[in-house]
Design a protein around this motif. Structure first.
Motif, mmCIF file in Angstrom:
data_model
loop_
_atom_site.group_PDB
_atom_site.id
_atom_site.type_symbol
_atom_site.label_atom_id
_atom_site.label_comp_id
_atom_site.label_asym_id
_atom_site.label_seq_id
_atom_site.Cartn_x
_atom_site.Cartn_y
_atom_site.Cartn_z
ATOM 1 N N ALA A 169 0.850 -1.194 0.000
ATOM 2 C CA ALA A 169 0.000 0.000 0.000
ATOM 3 C C ALA A 169 0.882 1.239 0.000
ATOM 4 O O ALA A 169 0.681 2.182 -0.780
ATOM 5 N N GLN A 170 1.911 1.238 0.880
ATOM 6 C CA GLN A 170 2.833 2.368 0.957
ATOM 7 C C GLN A 170 3.583 2.552 -0.358
ATOM 8 O O GLN A 170 3.675 3.631 -0.924
ATOM 9 N N ARG A 171 4.093 1.425 -0.907
ATOM 10 C CA ARG A 171 4.879 1.440 -2.132
ATOM 11 C C ARG A 171 4.095 1.966 -3.331
ATOM 12 O O ARG A 171 4.500 2.885 -4.027
ATOM 13 N N LEU A 172 2.913 1.321 -3.555
ATOM 14 C CA LEU A 172 2.199 1.564 -4.804
ATOM 15 C C LEU A 172 1.378 2.843 -4.773
ATOM 16 O O LEU A 172 1.153 3.469 -5.792
ATOM 17 N N LEU A 173 0.910 3.212 -3.566
ATOM 18 C CA LEU A 173 0.018 4.375 -3.509
ATOM 19 C C LEU A 173 0.794 5.681 -3.397
ATOM 20 O O LEU A 173 0.275 6.741 -3.698
ATOM 21 N N LYS A 174 2.066 5.601 -2.972
ATOM 22 C CA LYS A 174 2.844 6.828 -2.746
ATOM 23 C C LYS A 174 2.886 7.754 -3.967
ATOM 24 O O LYS A 174 2.671 8.953 -3.827
ATOM 25 N N PRO A 175 3.148 7.214 -5.195
ATOM 26 C CA PRO A 175 3.208 8.129 -6.339
ATOM 27 C C PRO A 175 1.880 8.819 -6.609
ATOM 28 O O PRO A 175 1.857 9.986 -7.016
ATOM 29 N N SER A 176 0.752 8.121 -6.384
ATOM 30 C CA SER A 176 -0.526 8.710 -6.797
ATOM 31 C C SER A 176 -1.159 9.586 -5.714
ATOM 32 O O SER A 176 -1.727 10.630 -6.025
ATOM 33 N N ALA A 186 -1.238 2.522 4.595
ATOM 34 C CA ALA A 186 -0.425 1.365 4.985
ATOM 35 C C ALA A 186 -0.754 0.901 6.400
ATOM 36 O O ALA A 186 -0.481 -0.226 6.757
ATOM 37 N N PHE A 187 -1.340 1.795 7.208
ATOM 38 C CA PHE A 187 -1.765 1.381 8.545
ATOM 39 C C PHE A 187 -3.205 0.863 8.543
ATOM 40 O O PHE A 187 -3.523 -0.104 9.228
ATOM 41 N N VAL A 188 -4.058 1.539 7.767
ATOM 42 C CA VAL A 188 -5.486 1.245 7.846
ATOM 43 C C VAL A 188 -5.855 -0.036 7.088
ATOM 44 O O VAL A 188 -6.591 -0.873 7.614
ATOM 45 N N LEU A 189 -5.313 -0.206 5.888
ATOM 46 C CA LEU A 189 -5.695 -1.360 5.067
ATOM 47 C C LEU A 189 -5.409 -2.698 5.764
ATOM 48 O O LEU A 189 -6.291 -3.565 5.812
ATOM 49 N N PRO A 190 -4.207 -2.888 6.329
ATOM 50 C CA PRO A 190 -3.964 -4.167 7.023
ATOM 51 C C PRO A 190 -4.934 -4.392 8.178
ATOM 52 O O PRO A 190 -5.374 -5.534 8.398
ATOM 53 N N ILE A 191 -5.290 -3.321 8.902
ATOM 54 C CA ILE A 191 -6.205 -3.494 10.038
ATOM 55 C C ILE A 191 -7.564 -3.984 9.541
ATOM 56 O O ILE A 191 -8.168 -4.898 10.115
ATOM 57 N N ILE A 192 -8.027 -3.377 8.430
ATOM 58 C CA ILE A 192 -9.295 -3.829 7.841
ATOM 59 C C ILE A 192 -9.192 -5.301 7.447
ATOM 60 O O ILE A 192 -10.077 -6.110 7.718
ATOM 61 N N TRP A 193 -8.062 -5.644 6.828
ATOM 62 C CA TRP A 193 -7.820 -7.030 6.405
ATOM 63 C C TRP A 193 -7.905 -7.982 7.599
ATOM 64 O O TRP A 193 -8.607 -8.975 7.575
ATOM 65 N N TRP A 194 -7.189 -7.655 8.686
ATOM 66 C CA TRP A 194 -7.148 -8.561 9.835
ATOM 67 C C TRP A 194 -8.511 -8.688 10.503
ATOM 68 O O TRP A 194 -8.912 -9.763 10.912
#
Lengths: 430, 263
Positions: A169-176, A186-194
């Motif tokens: 998330a951090q890698r791919l979303l940073k440019p956009s 990068a913090f929120v998406l994994p929490i939703i996943w778990w």
């Protein structure tokens, strides 16, 4: 006034120091007998040490290892005419002290787990080992709970996937969407996943490909294995969380700063034991009925949060000790925030904080004994059951002495390691 | 006046000022809280210029050059470096910082890294240069500042003058187009000042665009093509070195020069 004029025409050669100040004799003189009062103190101290050993040693070397009960112990001691401790109880119960009520046929899993822990820790602790070993260190946190609790292998895998999601998330979303938004994602998406996705996915995978080992329930955990599990996980997690909290506390972003300060101050203002009571009783009230939220997991979370708050303050001390010039030099070279933190600021701040960090580690490890109060069977919790055993009724010193020595071994090793680390990282004056 | 570079003649053949603008500062103002530290600064620096900024302490000289790579934020006006405007846009700031080298009064080397690692860190992580190439570049510049044999030592094991030369090499490893010097010799013992100034003279001889805040008037006279005098947060006077030292116009400049050159 010819006295004011002096010209040296021969330089003085380097010479050896006087013989009386070197070697064993020199050392003794300097450290033990440098003056009359110092000599008297030395002799008095030696006498005291002798007296102490004379009292304690016979008690300790008491040959009662094979006694089956306290009465038998007393008979052996009366027969020999010396001794005092009754070590039979340690021989009889040491497996319980180590593993609690973990199934005996599965002890190997615990032993293997802690051996692998040593393998995973080694490259982290000693930088001269092959760096490739770090890959195993990265896998180990997911392997460790699986070996201890057993069950399907898909659980640790979906948990690990959460971190992969965060990384990309951090890698791919940073440019956009920019650095800050990407970091938040990068913090929120994994929490939703778990919270919402990981469980069903693991179940689905397990039903397709059931790879599992025998599960062991948390209430069978006990002894040092429990202490080490809670301690190691809390120690390992509290460092990164503490770093993030310390950085959050220094952040320019008002909300991040307020949240960090609020969290740290709240957790530090509350005794650990109350947090443990919250974990053991209160949380169940707030959970939806029927949720099975593991008690050891709850305790680990609480101990980790508690340790993180202290860790954050220790690291903040290290950060504050760094000269501003280090930040400026990193900025002037074009390093971005995370690079500067990782390459310049944290290596130095953590190095400064090593004594404080290790003190916190040691504190956390010893604080794991508090879980005996909420009914978990750590060594102290077990000792109460053992004290009640009628065959050994009346024994106290041996059990608490044994527990103390075991804790001392762990804590003293941590302390020595921190001294080794400080020496190794010494790179001259700052 | 100390003539620290007197033993060698400065080779001016490569020192050419082009028409290309390197830094353009217009109507720049900065406040610390309510204190107005920089007042209406206007300055154009052309590529290849060597500018010395002088002035009493607290006059804002350091703050001025620290605004150029955004170590300090300005609140009004415009700073354009190499065609990129300094705004709160992080991309622009990072771009400018990787083009502008800076040398500090207290060196600010990274004490936990060796000399070589100090020099290769930014090229590897910011410029994404392969490690081998970064090491070669670093050794090249360490040879240039005459301390390649110290490459594997730590900063704490070096003298102040050596540390400052490492700091210069570290900046050069990023192949900057502009170099800023913030009182590079003020924290050094007298014997070490010369070795650092010599390095700076060599850099000037190669045509580097340089802005130096310094009290080394010998350096200013021999190397600079322009001297800027600041007082109370503003540019009071600027001129070519000869004219600046021999024929100062503003009362404050005259006073300053009489104070520092008087003994």
């Amino acid at each position: 006034m010819s006295d004011t004029h002096f010209v040296r025409n021969q330089m003085v050669e380097e010479q050896d120091p006087p013989a009386a100040t070197t070697g064993v004799a020199g050392w003794l003189r300097e450290n033990l007998f440098s003056s009359v009062s110092n000599s008297i103190l030395t002799l008095l101290s030696l006498a005291f040490v002798y007296w102490l050993l004379a009292q304690a040693l016979p008690w300790i070397v008491s040959p009662t290892w094979h006694a089956e009960s306290l009465t038998e112990c007393r008979e052996i001691i009366a027969e020999l005419g010396y001794g005092g401790a009754c070590w039979g109880i340690i021989r009889e119960r040491w497996l319980q002290f180590m593993f609690g009520f973990y199934p005996a046929e599965l002890y190997w899993r615990v032993v293997l787990d802690f051996l692998l822990l040593a393998v995973a820790l080694a490259p982290v602790l000693f930088t001269n080992l092959p760096r490739k070993m770090l890959y195993f260190s990265a896998i180990y946190p997911f392997l460790m709970p699986w070996l201890l609790w057993g069950g399907t292998i898909w659980n640790p895998i979906v948990v690990a996937l959460g971190f992969v999601i965060g990384f990309y998330a951090q890698r791919l979303l940073k440019p956009s969407i920019g650095e800050l938004a990407a970091t938040i994602a990068a913090f929120v998406l994994p929490i939703i996943w778990w919270l919402f996705v990981a469980g069903p996915v693991a179940d689905a995978l397990a039903s397709v490909l059931p790879l599992s080992i025998q599960a062991v329930e948390s209430r069978n955990f006990g002894g040092y294995m429990l202490s080490i599990t809670i301690g190691v996980v809390a120690i390992a997690l509290s460092l990164p969380i503490g770093i993030l909290l310390a950085l959050g506390r220094q952040s320019d972003l008002l909300i991040v700063r307020s949240l960090s300060v609020g969290f740290i101050e709240f957790i530090r203002g509350v005794p650990l034991i109350t947090l443990l009571f919250v974990a053991s009783t209160l949380l169940n009230i707030f959970m939806p009925p029927g949720t099975d939220f593991d008690i050891i997991l709850r305790v680990i979370i609480m101990v980790t949060l508690f340790a993180s708050a202290y860790m954050a303050e220790v690291i903040r001390g290290g950060l504050a000790a760094l000269p501003r010039g280090q930040y400026e030099a990193a900025d002037a070279l074009g390093l971005d925030f995370w690079m500067a933190q990782r390459l310049i600021i944290m290596p130095q701040a953590l190095k400064i904080s090593i004594p404080g960090i290790v003190s916190t580690f040691i504190g956390v490890f010893k604080d794991t004994t508090l879980v005996s109060i909420i009914g978990l069977l750590d060594p102290l919790g077990l000792s109460r059951a053992i004290l009640a055993d009628s065959a050994w009724n009346g024994i106290v010193w041996e059990i608490y002495g044994f527990i103390a020595v075991m804790f001392f071994i762990f804590c003293f090793s941590m302390s020595r390691y921190s001294m080794y680390l400080e020496r190794k990282l010494q790179t001259g004056h700052r | 006046m100390s003539e620290l570079t007197a033993e060698r003649t400065v080779d001016r053949s490569q020192m050419q000022v082009s028409d290309e603008v390197a830094i353009q500062i217009t109507h720049m103002n900065k406040w610390y809280g309510s204190f107005h530290v920089l007042r209406d600064i206007n300055l154009t620096v052309y590529r290849g210029e060597r500018i010395v900024i002088a002035g009493p302490s607290g006059s804002g000289k350091s703050t001025l050059i620290r605004c150029i790579n955004r170590l300090e934020e300005h609140q009004a006006g415009e700073i354009v470096v190499d065609g990129t405007e300094l705004s709160s846009d992080l991309k622009n700031i990072d771009k400018i910082r990787s083009e502008v080298g800076m040398v500090f009064q207290h060196f600010n080397l990274f004490p936990h890294l060796t000399i070589l690692e100090n020099c290769t860190l930014a090229p590897i992580w910011v410029r994404k240069v392969p490690r081998k190439e970064a090491v070669e570049t670093a050794m090249h510049f360490l040879e240039k500042v005459k301390i390649p044999e110290q490459a594997n030592k730590y900063p704490g094991q070096l003298s102040g003058g050596q540390q400052q030369r490492v700091a210069i090499a570290r900046s050069l490893c990023m192949k900057p187009r502009i170099m800023l010097f913030d009182e590079p010799t003020s924290a050094l013992d007298p014997e070490m000042i010369k070795e650092v100034l010599d390095t700076m003279v060599e850099l000037a001889e190669e045509g580097m665009t340089m802005l130096c805040v310094t009290h080394e008037m010998g350096f200013a006279r021999q190397v600079a093509n322009r001297v800027i005098f600041m007082d109370q947060g503003q540019i009071v006077e600027q001129n070519e070195p000869e004219a600046f030292f021999n024929n100062p116009q503003h009362e404050r400049t005259k006073l300053f020069l009489s104070q520092i050159l008087g003994h």
